[in-house]
Design an enzyme around this catalytic site. Sequence first.
Site, PDB file in Angstrom:
ATOM      1  N   TYR A 118       0.964  -1.260  -0.018  1.00 22.27           N
ATOM      2  CA  TYR A 118       0.161  -0.151  -0.153  1.00 22.27           C
ATOM      3  C   TYR A 118       0.850   1.276   0.017  1.00 22.27           C
ATOM      4  O   TYR A 118       1.733   1.193   0.835  1.00 22.27           O
ATOM      5  CB  TYR A 118      -0.903  -0.243   1.368  1.00 22.27           C
ATOM      6  CG  TYR A 118      -1.655   1.342   1.413  1.00 22.27           C
ATOM      7  CD1 TYR A 118      -3.128   1.638   0.938  1.00 22.27           C
ATOM      8  CD2 TYR A 118      -1.007   2.487   2.045  1.00 22.27           C
ATOM      9  CE1 TYR A 118      -3.589   2.820   1.122  1.00 22.27           C
ATOM     10  CE2 TYR A 118      -1.687   3.344   2.293  1.00 22.27           C
ATOM     11  CZ  TYR A 118      -2.881   3.544   1.677  1.00 22.27           C
ATOM     12  OH  TYR A 118      -3.549   5.061   1.905  1.00 22.27           O
ATOM     13  N   GLU A 206      -3.274   7.770  -3.815  1.00 23.36           N
ATOM     14  CA  GLU A 206      -3.320   6.327  -3.211  1.00 23.36           C
ATOM     15  C   GLU A 206      -3.394   5.328  -4.226  1.00 23.36           C
ATOM     16  O   GLU A 206      -4.217   5.280  -5.207  1.00 23.36           O
ATOM     17  CB  GLU A 206      -4.815   6.373  -2.378  1.00 23.36           C
ATOM     18  CG  GLU A 206      -4.534   5.169  -1.372  1.00 23.36           C
ATOM     19  CD  GLU A 206      -6.135   5.019  -0.905  1.00 23.36           C
ATOM     20  OE1 GLU A 206      -5.922   4.918   0.527  1.00 23.36           O
ATOM     21  OE2 GLU A 206      -7.076   5.197  -1.544  1.00 23.36           O
TER      22      GLU A 206
END
Length: 397
Positions: A118, A206
């Site tokens: 991530y 993101e």
Amino acid sequence: MNLHEYQGKEILNSFGVRIQRGIVANTPQEAVDAAKKLTEETGTGWHVIKAQVHAGGRGKGGGVKLAKNLQEVENIADEILGMHLVTPQTSAEGKLVNQVLIAEDVYYPGDNEPDEFYMSVLLNRANGRNMIMYSTEGGMDIETVAEETPHLIFTEEIDPATGILPFQARKIAFNLGLSGAAFKEMTKFVTALYTAYDKSDSSLFEINPVLKTSDDKIMAVDAKVTLDDNALYRHKDYAAMRDEREENPTEVEARKAGLSYVDLDGNVGCMVNGAGLAMATMDLIKHAGGEPANFLDVGGTADAKRVEEAFRLILKDEKVEAILINIFGGIVRCDRVAQGVVDAYKNMGDAINVPIIVRLQGTNADIAKELIDSSGLNVQSAVQFKEAADKVQQVLS
């Protein structure tokens, strides 16, 4: 301004970030054509069909599926296009899917096992620095990771004056447990990602997941991008990416009218000049036992036309039971605002069917109060904050 995944990937690719390649399609036939073209360009045998909506958690709602042949590409695209996709980030009604992204399969076999990470870049408002947040737990909800295993989340703060430094990129790659070719690839990826965030004037990038492929390439498999609206004048090409179908129709209409409007869930409409006063007005409504139905800043001008546009926006919300107009007459005189309210009310006729409280303070506030009180309309005037709150409470009870 939010972007679709395919648009975010276009920006990433323009700054040298390796991406999972794909082609957007609007119909099942376009999806098949895209899959054929993608196979020619990349050699992929399988294709990932991804719903393009402004919401995360698409896979959980059935908006991301794998197709192993062209017939499955057509069938899955037909199934996803036109559906109302419900995810943890949408309302119960979900979001209508107008487009799908046909993407290459990047989980191919190789010498090493693929791995997911991530990574996001955003502004840390506490200290005015940009921040890279990253974790070894890619593909999962970062909120869940933060709650259950906070030690697996790392942050790296970047000084905007210097940008990301080489040692910081290496530190991130090290903390992700990488070595060899994957380590070098990750340092390049992180540096290019930060550059994309910085040069595009974004408020969020993101990537979940960032994939280490079986042959140690590092790439963005997804992309959630939010651009800073205040910087769009510098990026006309990015501004053209706005998909108004994904936005609240009333907010779109307000923006075209030059009004700052945010839709909320309450029962008292707000019409205010100035963002700070608007926030205080919403607090006032809560204190009076109501809930704000919107944030609406009419700015420094509040003539009859502008007030009428604001009325029409507020009254589109069927939950509105009253409207509070709260104006401080600094740049604009209160009597002009009051006359604008009276004129707009008369122009709209029976369209206004809820009580209106007008609180005017500042230049010519006494004249404004007299104009409102003598208008003969269903409009109540107030001068003090407490007085306005009491009148809101009265009309709601």
